[in-house]
Motif scaffolding. Structure first.
Motif: not given
Length: 290
Positions: A183-184, A180
């Motif tokens: 991806k962020a 995550e």
């Protein structure tokens, strides 16, 4: 009766474990003890005294002789020349191999380019190929590139042989990081280098410590590659130690040989003693996962 057995057998197992660890410690400590006490003894003590006996006096004369006056053929400058050669080889080899290993592991873990798995398999297979198989081709290649027998040549060779292992270590560690975060950062517009420098590297301190300790130990203790690729002017400390031990034509000075051995081993020993907790912490943080 069952409760009594449950109390007895765990104690027996614990005693057996401690006994095994004690024997294992003696297996490694006794040779170290012999080398240490012999390095302080005179040749008369070595010839006539008990091998396990302590020296009559602590004398660093043999250590000083090993460091600054031992002969390797016609050159009698001691191990100090090899020490500084090893430092000049070690620092760039460790920095470059750890940096490239981190970049490779980062690319294969988060970006996963086409063919990454095949490349990883090839790197792992390359890590298990014996050095001797690749020595002659590498000699020809480095000679063609005009870096054979130079500092650049031996650093390049160490980096090449280190990349498979460092890449595997970093890749397995990065696989444990939450996707995550990556991806962020991508959503926020961060690119390859920005994510690596701002996000991945700050989270990589434990595994960088592991890779650095492993690389320092492997490169400092190397003999074969240094002897072949370093050249006469850049011979590392391990090669100088071998030359000192084998250059004695009369009486074998075991006290000087033992002092030279301990001086050569001082750097990796110091690294492990001073950084051992970081090594364990890095392993526990995911160095062997993936």
């Amino acid at each position: 009766m069952r409760n009594n057995n449950s109390l007895i057998f765990p104690n027996v197992g614990r005693i057996g474990l401690y006994f095994f660890l004690f024997i294992a410690a003696l297996y490694f400590l006794i040779p170290l003890y012999l080398i240490l006490v012999t390095s302080f003894k005179s040749m008369a003590e070595i010839r006539w005294a008990n091998i396990l006996s302590l020296p009559q006096e602590i004398n660093f004369e043999y250590w000083q002789h090993a460091w600054s006056a031992s002969c390797t053929g016609l050159d009698c400058q001691g191990l100090q020349v090899g020490f500084w050669n090893s430092v000049r080889i070690l620092i760039p080899s460790v920095v470059i191999s750890v940096l490239f290993g981190a970049l490779n592991g980062y690319a294969m873990s988060f970006w996963r380019p086409k063919g990454a798995n095949l490349l990883m398999i090839a790197l792992i297979c390359g890590a298990f190929i014996p050095y001797q198989v690749m020595l002659y081709p590498l000699v020809r290649i480095t000679n063609t590139l005009n870096i054979y027998g130079s500092l650049t040549g031996i650093v390049t060779i160490h980096v090449i042989f280190s990349l498979p292992m460092t890449t595997l270590i970093f890749r397995n560690y990065y696989l444990t990081l939450p996707m995550e975060l990556f991806k962020a950062a991508r959503v926020d517009g961060a690119g390859f280098c920005r994510i690596f420098i701002s996000i991945v590297l700050p989270l990589s301190v434990p595994i960088i410590a592991v890779a650095t300790i492993l690389q320092v130990t492997n490169i400092w203790n190397d003999f074969l590659l240094g002897m072949i690729f370093a050249g006469k002017e850049n011979l590392p400390m391990t090669v100088q130690l071998n030359n000192i031990v084998n250059s004695q034509l009369s009486e074998r000075t075991y006290n000087i040989d033992m002092a030279a051995t301990l001086l050569t081993a001082a750097v990796p020993l110091a690294v492990y003693f001073l950084s051992g907790k970081y090594f364990v912490r890095g392993i526990a943080s995911g160095a062997v996962k993936g």
